[in-house]
Design a protein around this motif. Structure first.
Motif, PDB file in Angstrom:
ATOM      1  N   ARG A  35     -35.578 -94.411  43.317  1.00 54.75           N
ATOM      2  CA  ARG A  35     -35.023 -95.364  42.356  1.00 54.75           C
ATOM      3  C   ARG A  35     -36.086 -95.842  41.369  1.00 54.75           C
ATOM      4  O   ARG A  35     -37.281 -95.829  41.671  1.00 54.75           O
ATOM      5  CB  ARG A  35     -34.434 -96.577  43.079  1.00 54.75           C
ATOM      6  N   SER A  41     -31.113 -90.841  34.773  1.00 53.93           N
ATOM      7  CA  SER A  41     -30.905 -90.611  36.201  1.00 53.93           C
ATOM      8  C   SER A  41     -30.600 -89.142  36.459  1.00 53.93           C
ATOM      9  O   SER A  41     -30.483 -88.333  35.530  1.00 53.93           O
ATOM     10  CB  SER A  41     -29.758 -91.480  36.720  1.00 53.93           C
ATOM     11  N   LEU A  90     -32.842 -91.689  40.876  1.00 54.22           N
ATOM     12  CA  LEU A  90     -31.526 -91.750  41.506  1.00 54.22           C
ATOM     13  C   LEU A  90     -30.881 -93.104  41.214  1.00 54.22           C
ATOM     14  O   LEU A  90     -31.566 -94.132  41.210  1.00 54.22           O
ATOM     15  CB  LEU A  90     -31.642 -91.546  43.013  1.00 54.22           C
ATOM     16  N   TYR A  91     -29.586 -93.082  40.976  1.00 51.29           N
ATOM     17  CA  TYR A  91     -28.856 -94.333  40.726  1.00 51.29           C
ATOM     18  C   TYR A  91     -27.544 -94.283  41.487  1.00 51.29           C
ATOM     19  O   TYR A  91     -26.777 -93.322  41.368  1.00 51.29           O
ATOM     20  CB  TYR A  91     -28.583 -94.529  39.232  1.00 51.29           C
ATOM     21  N   LYS A  92     -27.291 -95.343  42.265  1.00 54.12           N
ATOM     22  CA  LYS A  92     -26.039 -95.468  43.003  1.00 54.12           C
ATOM     23  C   LYS A  92     -25.306 -96.711  42.511  1.00 54.12           C
ATOM     24  O   LYS A  92     -25.880 -97.797  42.449  1.00 54.12           O
ATOM     25  CB  LYS A  92     -26.309 -95.586  44.509  1.00 54.12           C
ATOM     26  N   SER A 234     -29.371-100.221  40.582  1.00 56.06           N
ATOM     27  CA  SER A 234     -28.842 -99.337  41.612  1.00 56.06           C
ATOM     28  C   SER A 234     -28.750-100.038  42.960  1.00 56.06           C
ATOM     29  O   SER A 234     -29.611-100.844  43.325  1.00 56.06           O
ATOM     30  CB  SER A 234     -29.736 -98.102  41.741  1.00 56.06           C
ATOM     31  N   LEU A 237     -30.149 -96.756  48.279  1.00 52.16           N
ATOM     32  CA  LEU A 237     -29.778 -95.351  48.388  1.00 52.16           C
ATOM     33  C   LEU A 237     -29.488 -94.969  49.842  1.00 52.16           C
ATOM     34  O   LEU A 237     -30.187 -95.409  50.754  1.00 52.16           O
ATOM     35  CB  LEU A 237     -30.904 -94.472  47.849  1.00 52.16           C
ATOM     36  N   ALA A 241     -26.990 -89.984  48.539  1.00 57.68           N
ATOM     37  CA  ALA A 241     -27.551 -90.141  47.198  1.00 57.68           C
ATOM     38  C   ALA A 241     -28.770 -89.240  47.019  1.00 57.68           C
ATOM     39  O   ALA A 241     -28.974 -88.664  45.945  1.00 57.68           O
ATOM     40  CB  ALA A 241     -27.917 -91.592  46.953  1.00 57.68           C
ATOM     41  N   TYR A 242     -29.590 -89.131  48.062  1.00 52.89           N
ATOM     42  CA  TYR A 242     -30.756 -88.250  47.987  1.00 52.89           C
ATOM     43  C   TYR A 242     -30.348 -86.779  48.004  1.00 52.89           C
ATOM     44  O   TYR A 242     -30.842 -85.963  47.224  1.00 52.89           O
ATOM     45  CB  TYR A 242     -31.700 -88.512  49.155  1.00 52.89           C
ATOM     46  N   GLY A 251     -29.068 -85.623  42.879  1.00 55.36           N
ATOM     47  CA  GLY A 251     -29.949 -85.870  44.002  1.00 55.36           C
ATOM     48  C   GLY A 251     -31.151 -84.936  43.944  1.00 55.36           C
ATOM     49  O   GLY A 251     -31.707 -84.677  42.878  1.00 55.36           O
ATOM     50  N   ASP A 269     -36.863 -95.598  50.260  1.00 56.41           N
ATOM     51  CA  ASP A 269     -36.166 -96.411  49.270  1.00 56.41           C
ATOM     52  C   ASP A 269     -36.678 -97.847  49.239  1.00 56.41           C
ATOM     53  O   ASP A 269     -36.609 -98.513  48.211  1.00 56.41           O
ATOM     54  CB  ASP A 269     -34.657 -96.402  49.565  1.00 56.41           C
TER      55      ASP A 269
END
Length: 541
Positions: A35, A41, A90-92, A234, A237, A241-242, A251, A269
């Motif tokens: 993140r 992303s 990464l963005y969730k 975000s 994670l 997500a990874y 990912g 994370d």
């Protein structure tokens, strides 16, 4: 021979030499996954991002933030000699909040260039100070053009774009902002070309100026959106997500968009957390596919050598990083202690993956990829100490099972004190037991894979085989001259075989050419044994 001999005289023809130089690939391009506060992303078309310094990283992904351990790993990489990194952010989605901040401005809906709460502090302003000559050049009226100014109220960064329009033109706003802005994009809700031109704001009045106001204080300038509708950072994670999606290139698989990377780091994370074994397992399989090395951080609950080796090395086995694929992974223990500038210089615990990747990059430049990235020269820069201080005996418990130790010695300080892959356990007796041997093999594989593409569709016979031997042999000989192999002569150090013995008539019929390349790798001197003996005096007899 010239294609047509039509007149008496001398004809000149250039004959190919058959030399096709094979260039060695880079060895220490490091990919980081995690993140960040801002930046493209994994799901964006313009991610991942290649950076060449920590300053580049900060400009694209934000400053150090304790909430985002990846930034610290990237900083450590450059502190220790790293040169080029690839960043996968990464963005969730967080609790149904919008990913990208909306910016309200008359007739021109905008959104932040990347996901995250940073975009909530963006402001925009439109004015109509345009030239009729410029409008005529684009076949438009003056009223069709406008100027846009965008400011990040947090960092103070400001961008200005002159002579934009929502009509079809080389200055169409969506295209110009996509190509030139790091802050905003035209929101998807606006379909261009459009007919309604954004309304220009009035300039400041004398009373406004006397009152010390700026355009950013006025209601005429965009003021963002209601708090309930603002974008959020975000969420934490999870493994999914990874791991992402290989087909969608999200990912870990966002690295499919990258031509080359050699090392992969996946910081946890959260700072005191651990990267999931399932994530490492997915990453390891991908590293094997891409001929890269996975740098594994020891889990946060590994606090002693005895805890790792108890119950028949159960803690190591639980990682699930085994089999031939484990040749492409190396694990380092313990974690390191560093000052955190984002917390007033307080000392905290950090994972070492970025540091180790930087040491590998530095060693590659100074000595070559065939040199073990360990020893007294493999110093850890920016490190104040180690989370666990290991003794020689404890080091002796971990080294035989393939766990690379970080040690600290008087006057020398903290260093990398291990160079084994996760197939480096003595029990396995694997030929890729050592990190430098595996990395050299990956380097040769990738270089030859790229440097022999010209062979495809060439006539499969002795002239082609001779060219292959010439060019691959020249590449291997250059490595021999640099000291990459054992042996005093080229015959002792390597061989390249491509002839009728490696490629049979049946292979030729199937369209196959077989090239066999062998090399004698250098092995690191892990154990130095000094034998001391007294010389007996001469005895008369």
């Amino acid at each position: 021979m010239p294609s047509a001999l039509t007149f008496p005289g001398v004809y000149i023809e250039e004959i190919p030499s058959g030399v096709r130089t094979i260039t060695g690939v880079a060895t220490s391009i490091t990919a980081f996954i995690g993140r960040a506060a801002r930046g493209p992303s994994d799901a964006d078309t313009d991610g991942p991002v290649t950076v060449n310094s920590y300053g580049d990283f900060e400009r694209s992904f934000g400053k150090l933030d304790p909430a985002y351990p990846m930034g610290y790993a990237v900083r450590d990489f450059y502190l220790n000699g790293g040169a080029q990194a690839v960043i996968v952010r990464l963005y969730k989605t967080n609790a149904g909040k919008p990913a990208k901040a909306a910016i309200k401005i008359a007739n021109l809906p905008l959104e932040a260039a990347s996901a995250g709460a940073w975009g909530n502090k963006l402001r925009a302003r439109i004015d109509a100070n345009v030239s009729a000559d410029v409008a005529a050049r684009y076949g438009l009226a003056s009223s069709d053009l406008f100027n846009l100014t965008v400011r990040d109220m947090d960092s103070g960064a400001q961008e200005s774009f002159l002579n934009l329009t929502v009509k079809e033109s080389p200055r169409r706003a969506d295209r110009v902002l996509k190509a030139g802005s790091s802050l905003v994009r035209v929101a998807a809700s606006l379909t261009l070309p459009a007919t309604t031109v954004p309304t220009a704001h009035q300039d400041l009045s004398p009373s406004d100026i006397a009152g010390g106001k700026t355009v950013w204080d006025l209601d005429k300038s965009s003021t963002g959106v209601a708090p309930a509708d603002q974008a959020a950072d975000s969420a934490a994670l999870d493994d999914a997500a990874y791991q992402g999606d290989a087909n969608a290139k999200t990912g870990i698989y966002a690295l499919k968009k990258v031509d080359l990377f050699n090392l992969l780091c996946i910081p946890p994370d959260v700072r005191d957390g651990s990267t999931s074994p399932a994530v490492y397992q997915t990453a390891l399989a991908f590293c094997v596919e891409r001929r890269a090395l996975l740098i594994v951080d020891a889990p946060a609950d590994w606090s002693s050598a005895g805890g790792i080796t108890q119950n028949n090395n159960q803690a190591l086995t639980a990682l699930g990083l085994s089999g031939d694929a484990a040749r492409n992974a190396a694990l380092y223990f313990p974690r390191v202690l560093e000052a955190d500038p984002a917390r007033g210089g307080q000392t905290d615990t950090f994972v070492p993956c970025g540091i180790v990747a930087g040491v590998m990059a530095r060693t590659d430049v100074q000595r070559g990829v065939w040199k073990a990235p360990a020893g007294l020269d493999a110093a850890l820069s920016g490190v104040q100490g180690l989370a666990v201080k290991l003794t020689d005996g404890e080091n002796g418990m971990l080294n035989p099972i393939g766990v690379n130790c970080l040690r600290s010695f008087p006057l020398i300080g903290p260093v990398v004190w291990g160079a084994r892959t996760l197939r480096g356990a003595d029990l396995l007796a694997d030929e890729y037991k050592y990190v430098p041997v595996r990395r050299l093999a990956l380097y040769i594989e990738e270089s030859l894979f790229r440097g022999t593409q010209w062979v495809v569709f060439e006539p499969n016979d002795e002239p082609l085989w001779a060219q292959i031997r010439l060019n691959v042999g020249a590449f291997m000989h250059n490595l021999f001259r640099q000291g990459a192999f054992q042996g005093k002569t080229p015959q002792d150090a390597y061989f390249v075989k491509c002839d009728k013995e490696t490629t049979t008539q049946n292979d030729i019929n199937l369209g196959i050419v077989n090239i066999v390349v062998g090399f004698a790798p250098l092995k690191p001197a892990e154990f130095v044994v000094i034998k001391l003996q007294q010389m007996a005096g001469q005895i008369q007899s």
